[in-house]
Write an enzyme that holds these catalytic residues in place. Structure first.
Site, PDB file in Angstrom:
ATOM      1  NE  ARG A  79      -2.849   0.397   3.064  1.00 35.41           N
ATOM      2  CZ  ARG A  79      -3.849   0.413   3.894  1.00 35.41           C
ATOM      3  NH1 ARG A  79      -3.876  -0.416   4.943  1.00 35.41           N
ATOM      4  NH2 ARG A  79      -4.287   1.455   4.174  1.00 35.41           N
ATOM      5  NE  ARG A  81      -1.799   4.095  -3.431  1.00 36.23           N
ATOM      6  CZ  ARG A  81      -2.432   4.774  -1.796  1.00 36.23           C
ATOM      7  NH1 ARG A  81      -2.032   5.007  -0.884  1.00 36.23           N
ATOM      8  NH2 ARG A  81      -3.945   3.971  -2.142  1.00 36.23           N
ATOM      9  CB  SER A  89       4.183 -15.368  -9.242  1.00 33.83           C
ATOM     10  OG  SER A  89       3.063 -16.102  -9.202  1.00 33.83           O
ATOM     11  NE  ARG A  91      -0.939 -16.468 -14.125  1.00 34.83           N
ATOM     12  CZ  ARG A  91      -0.663 -15.579 -15.276  1.00 34.83           C
ATOM     13  NH1 ARG A  91      -0.312 -14.555 -15.424  1.00 34.83           N
ATOM     14  NH2 ARG A  91      -1.387 -16.075 -16.149  1.00 34.83           N
ATOM     15  NE  ARG A 192       1.899   0.215   7.358  1.00 32.40           N
ATOM     16  CZ  ARG A 192       1.129  -0.234   6.750  1.00 32.40           C
ATOM     17  NH1 ARG A 192       0.331  -0.507   8.104  1.00 32.40           N
ATOM     18  NH2 ARG A 192       0.205  -0.014   5.579  1.00 32.40           N
TER      19      ARG A 192
END
Length: 255
Positions: A79, A81, A89, A91, A192
């Site tokens: 988040r 940016r 991955s 995937r 953070r």
């Protein structure tokens, strides 16, 4: 969790001082670095940090390798940016028998830990079953169109992973490479390193700051959560109420 400083801009404090010197002197580019002794660099950086001249810090960047964190943590991390990310991955990487992160509050509660582990086991088995079913389906389709068996099997598994990953939990372990410039790191640490940040990303941020301090102690001398960096807490009624303890923690880190 493991955080490693993979690379950083060479001579980070000297570069920031050089960029700042350009703003405040008539020196040409070729002579900007002349006379920048260690003492002068330290003095220049201390002045820049104290007046909040952060734009020159954008010329300096740090790259971290982070592993052993959850997807829940990495979702928070990306988040931020103004940074560059490369993440493992789900995937292309087979998550058969995936590692997972157990929150400390669950770890110390036997009943919760037993339920958590049971669910992780079920998800692992479910992921494997779905991936196997889809692999066979895609393999049959590929071979029917003339693809050889070996290539069909490899391509089918990658395609199966693409959809099987939808059952994977936020607890699933991931790895990520992150590059941020110093100005972005200042902002990242304000948010953070704060006590109100989620425990996992706070641990990552604190370790990143510790590594930065080893490399550029003057640049990061005032870095940390807002109560350290700005001397005040922006959380209002949501404050952790432990400003003194937080300041002591980060003061000890910087010694």
């Amino acid at each position: 969790m493991k955080v490693e400083l993979i690379a950083h801009t060479p001579e980070p404090e000297k570069l920031a001082a050089t960029a700042a010197k350009l703003c405040y002197s008539s020196s040409d580019i070729g002579t900007l670095r002349d006379g920048l002794t260690e003492d002068k660099i330290e003095s220049f950086i201390d002045m820049l940090v104290s007046i909040g001249h952060e734009s020159v810090m954008e010329h300096v960047s740090f790259t971290f390798g982070i592993e052993g964190i959850s997807r829940a943590c990495s979702h928070q991390l990306v988040r931020h940016r103004i940074a560059s990310y490369s993440q493992k991955s789900q995937r292309y990487v087979n998550e058969n028998g995936f590692e997972f992160i157990t929150p400390p509050e669950i770890e110390v509660c036997p009943e919760a830990k037993a339920e958590f582990d049971r669910l992780m086991s079920e998800i692992t088995a479910g992921y494997d079953r779905i991936a196997d079913i889809l692999t066979e389906k895609h393999k049959a389709e590929f071979t029917a169109h003339g693809m050889d068996e070996k290539k069909a099997a490899s391509s089918a598994r990658k395609l199966a992973n693409e959809d099987a990953r939808f059952v994977l939990p936020n607890a699933c372990e991931t790895k990520i490479v992150v590059t941020m410039n110093v100005r972005s790191l200042f902002n990242f640490f304000r948010h953070r390193c704060c006590n109100r940040a989620q425990w996992e990303i706070r641990a990552v941020a604190n370790e990143m700051l510790r590594l930065c301090l080893e490399t550029a102690p003057h640049i990061f001398a005032h870095a940390g959560p807002s109560c350290v960096a700005e001397g005040k807490c922006p959380e209002g009624k949501m404050s952790c109420g432990k400003m003194k303890e937080v300041k002591e923690y980060f003061s000890a880190m910087k010694k």
